[in-house]
Scaffold this motif. Structure first.
Motif, PDB file in Angstrom:
ATOM      1  N   ARG A 112     -15.865   8.135  -1.666  1.00  0.00           N
ATOM      2  CA  ARG A 112     -16.120   7.924  -0.243  1.00  0.00           C
ATOM      3  C   ARG A 112     -14.834   7.962   0.577  1.00  0.00           C
ATOM      4  N   VAL A 113     -13.697   7.729  -0.063  1.00  0.00           N
ATOM      5  CA  VAL A 113     -12.421   7.679   0.651  1.00  0.00           C
ATOM      6  C   VAL A 113     -11.923   9.100   0.884  1.00  0.00           C
ATOM      7  N   ARG A 114     -11.783   9.463   2.154  1.00  0.00           N
ATOM      8  CA  ARG A 114     -11.441  10.839   2.538  1.00  0.00           C
ATOM      9  C   ARG A 114      -9.993  11.027   2.971  1.00  0.00           C
ATOM     10  N   ALA A 115      -9.275   9.940   3.211  1.00  0.00           N
ATOM     11  CA  ALA A 115      -7.898  10.046   3.691  1.00  0.00           C
ATOM     12  C   ALA A 115      -7.177   8.734   3.402  1.00  0.00           C
ATOM     13  N   VAL A 116      -5.859   8.821   3.166  1.00  0.00           N
ATOM     14  CA  VAL A 116      -5.059   7.645   2.795  1.00  0.00           C
ATOM     15  C   VAL A 116      -3.784   7.613   3.619  1.00  0.00           C
ATOM     16  N   PHE A 117      -3.452   6.417   4.109  1.00  0.00           N
ATOM     17  CA  PHE A 117      -2.190   6.191   4.820  1.00  0.00           C
ATOM     18  C   PHE A 117      -1.450   5.075   4.097  1.00  0.00           C
ATOM     19  N   GLN A 118      -0.238   5.369   3.627  1.00  0.00           N
ATOM     20  CA  GLN A 118       0.578   4.407   2.883  1.00  0.00           C
ATOM     21  C   GLN A 118       1.820   4.029   3.682  1.00  0.00           C
ATOM     22  N   VAL A 119       2.157   2.748   3.639  1.00  0.00           N
ATOM     23  CA  VAL A 119       3.403   2.278   4.231  1.00  0.00           C
ATOM     24  C   VAL A 119       4.201   1.577   3.134  1.00  0.00           C
ATOM     25  N   ALA A 120       5.401   2.077   2.840  1.00  0.00           N
ATOM     26  CA  ALA A 120       6.279   1.519   1.811  1.00  0.00           C
ATOM     27  C   ALA A 120       5.532   1.269   0.507  1.00  0.00           C
ATOM     28  N   PRO A 121       4.867   2.283  -0.044  1.00  0.00           N
ATOM     29  CA  PRO A 121       4.020   2.058  -1.218  1.00  0.00           C
ATOM     30  C   PRO A 121       4.818   1.672  -2.465  1.00  0.00           C
ATOM     31  N   ALA A 122       4.241   0.768  -3.255  1.00  0.00           N
ATOM     32  CA  ALA A 122       4.855   0.298  -4.495  1.00  0.00           C
ATOM     33  C   ALA A 122       4.255   1.034  -5.693  1.00  0.00           C
ATOM     34  N   MET A 123       4.826   0.777  -6.869  1.00  0.00           N
ATOM     35  CA  MET A 123       4.297   1.211  -8.173  1.00  0.00           C
ATOM     36  C   MET A 123       4.482   2.683  -8.490  1.00  0.00           C
ATOM     37  N   GLY A 124       5.163   3.428  -7.644  1.00  0.00           N
ATOM     38  CA  GLY A 124       5.272   4.860  -7.876  1.00  0.00           C
ATOM     39  C   GLY A 124       5.839   5.209  -9.238  1.00  0.00           C
ATOM     40  N   ALA A 125       6.825   4.434  -9.713  1.00  0.00           N
ATOM     41  CA  ALA A 125       7.485   4.742 -10.975  1.00  0.00           C
ATOM     42  C   ALA A 125       6.572   4.528 -12.174  1.00  0.00           C
ATOM     43  N   GLY A 149      14.257   3.330   5.373  1.00  0.00           N
ATOM     44  CA  GLY A 149      15.457   3.799   4.699  1.00  0.00           C
ATOM     45  C   GLY A 149      16.297   2.703   4.084  1.00  0.00           C
ATOM     46  N   ALA A 150      16.126   1.453   4.536  1.00  0.00           N
ATOM     47  CA  ALA A 150      16.885   0.324   3.997  1.00  0.00           C
ATOM     48  C   ALA A 150      15.986  -0.608   3.186  1.00  0.00           C
ATOM     49  N   ASP A 151      14.880  -0.099   2.696  1.00  0.00           N
ATOM     50  CA  ASP A 151      13.922  -0.898   1.921  1.00  0.00           C
ATOM     51  C   ASP A 151      14.445  -1.093   0.500  1.00  0.00           C
ATOM     52  N   ALA A 152      14.783  -2.340   0.158  1.00  0.00           N
ATOM     53  CA  ALA A 152      15.280  -2.641  -1.181  1.00  0.00           C
ATOM     54  C   ALA A 152      14.173  -3.127  -2.107  1.00  0.00           C
ATOM     55  N   VAL A 153      12.964  -3.327  -1.586  1.00  0.00           N
ATOM     56  CA  VAL A 153      11.844  -3.797  -2.395  1.00  0.00           C
ATOM     57  C   VAL A 153      11.065  -2.615  -2.969  1.00  0.00           C
ATOM     58  N   THR A 154      10.753  -1.652  -2.120  1.00  0.00           N
ATOM     59  CA  THR A 154      10.136  -0.404  -2.583  1.00  0.00           C
ATOM     60  C   THR A 154      11.023   0.754  -2.139  1.00  0.00           C
ATOM     61  N   PRO A 155      12.181   0.902  -2.767  1.00  0.00           N
ATOM     62  CA  PRO A 155      13.116   1.945  -2.337  1.00  0.00           C
ATOM     63  C   PRO A 155      12.528   3.336  -2.528  1.00  0.00           C
ATOM     64  N   TYR A 156      12.925   4.234  -1.652  1.00  0.00           N
ATOM     65  CA  TYR A 156      12.355   5.579  -1.664  1.00  0.00           C
ATOM     66  C   TYR A 156      12.461   6.239  -3.030  1.00  0.00           C
ATOM     67  N   GLU A 157      13.646   6.274  -3.611  1.00  0.00           N
ATOM     68  CA  GLU A 157      13.857   7.039  -4.835  1.00  0.00           C
ATOM     69  C   GLU A 157      12.987   6.544  -5.981  1.00  0.00           C
ATOM     70  N   VAL A 158      12.785   5.243  -6.085  1.00  0.00           N
ATOM     71  CA  VAL A 158      12.044   4.672  -7.216  1.00  0.00           C
ATOM     72  C   VAL A 158      10.546   4.566  -6.933  1.00  0.00           C
ATOM     73  N   SER A 159      10.191   4.014  -5.792  1.00  0.00           N
ATOM     74  CA  SER A 159       8.795   3.671  -5.518  1.00  0.00           C
ATOM     75  C   SER A 159       8.025   4.724  -4.724  1.00  0.00           C
ATOM     76  N   VAL A 160       8.687   5.331  -3.743  1.00  0.00           N
ATOM     77  CA  VAL A 160       7.975   6.199  -2.804  1.00  0.00           C
ATOM     78  C   VAL A 160       8.017   7.662  -3.209  1.00  0.00           C
ATOM     79  N   ARG A 161       9.160   8.088  -3.720  1.00  0.00           N
ATOM     80  CA  ARG A 161       9.341   9.512  -4.009  1.00  0.00           C
ATOM     81  C   ARG A 161       8.270  10.078  -4.947  1.00  0.00           C
ATOM     82  N   PRO A 162       7.827   9.365  -6.003  1.00  0.00           N
ATOM     83  CA  PRO A 162       6.777   9.947  -6.856  1.00  0.00           C
ATOM     84  C   PRO A 162       5.509  10.317  -6.086  1.00  0.00           C
TER      85      PRO A 162
END
Length: 304
Positions: free
Chosen positions: A193-206, A226-239
């Motif tokens: 049923r879910v047709r679209a997703v909006f994420q803000v600083a998503p976790a668990m990517g790794a 860009g200064a997020d140390a909890v869900t940093p881009y390279e580790v959490s968001v980039r995947p």
């Protein structure tokens, strides 16, 4: 239980009989729903957006997102995830078994669908809620990676609520081998049923399967700081950004931090409003404009 504030959502406590309450085994799992009904009683199936909070947060803490969505005319449903929200208190199992959050959303949608046919559905989430939204469209955890986490092979990220989560789980009687707690962790939790997703600083990517992310077919929009140390881009968001073929995203700015979305005095007070405005535009484009569905010009406003 139902409650209605004059300027707030309808709040309903649901019970999922297919899962146990973490505080009382044998009692159904509680799923508290905060619901803003769409304006215009003549619209049988308005666009609906379900919102998932970050770990240790709450539906109420997501007002920065639910408020603008409701004001734009969407029907909005936000959940308090059992054992992982600060309103009811924390349960260590809920901080490990994060996949149960997507099942909360599907259960809530099932209850709503029993009332009347649902309109087009979108999912939005912040931090761990961003993972929850992605799980609803096919993102799956890697059991092997989680097994290394519970065995101590991969260090846990800092959890202020449980500085030593594994010890807290053992203290609850789960023993030295915590692998049994991972049952269902890599299940396919897709809700069609879910047709679209909006994420803000998503976790668990790794910890997600790249193959599962590549299987996502619905449009996904991502925002991060860009200064997020909890869900940093390279580790959490980039995947998410790299592997989901339908994803678009951008940074909200090099100085935006994770706590700018919930702190009483955020370093950048514009970060959350800008992300919310982007979410409104995204869902209007992907699910249909609530104002158009209601047959009135303009954006619509307020709660019914």
């Amino acid at each position: 239980m139902t409650d209605m504030a004059a300027d707030g959502p309808e709040i309903v406590l649901l019970r999922d009989t297919s899962r146990d309450d973490l505080t009382a085994p044998g009692r159904p799992r509680p799923v508290r729903v905060h619901r803003w009904r769409a304006r215009g009683g003549g619209v049988p199936s308005p666009p609906l957006v379900v919102v998932s909070h970050g770990t240790g947060g709450s539906a109420d803490a997501m007002r920065w997102l639910t408020g603008p969505l409701a004001a734009a005319g969407f029907e909005v449903v936000a959940l308090d995830h059992h054992g992982n929200n600060h309103v009811d208190g924390y349960e260590p199992e809920a901080f490990l078994q994060v996949w149960e959050r997507a099942r909360d959303v599907t259960f809530a949608l099932d209850v709503l669908a029993a009332e009347r046919p649902l309109g087009p559905v979108g999912a939005a989430g912040f931090s761990l809620g961003g993972y929850t939204a992605a799980a609803l469209v096919g993102a799956r955890l890697r059991r092997a990676a989680l097994a290394r986490v519970v065995s101590g092979g991969i260090p846990l990220p800092p959890l202020p609520e449980f500085p030593d989560l594994l010890a807290a789980l053992r203290a609850r009687g789960h023993g030295e081998d915590l692998a049994a707690l991972l049952t269902g962790c890599d299940a396919d939790l897709t809700d069609r049923r879910v047709r679209a997703v909006f994420q803000v600083a998503p976790a668990m990517g790794a910890l997600l399967s790249p193959e599962s992310l590549r299987s996502v077919t619905v449009p996904v929009e991502v925002r991060w700081g860009g200064a997020d140390a909890v869900t940093p881009y390279e580790v959490s968001v980039r995947p998410y950004v790299e592997h989901m073929p339908t994803t678009r995203g951008r940074s909200l700015g090099p100085a935006v931090r994770h706590d700018d979305f919930f702190a009483e005095a955020p370093a950048d007070p514009t970060a959350a409003p800008r992300a919310a405005a982007d979410a409104v535009a995204f869902f209007a484009a992907r699910l249909g404009s609530p104002a158009a569905a209601d047959g009135r010009p303009g954006q619509g406003a307020g709660l019914r």
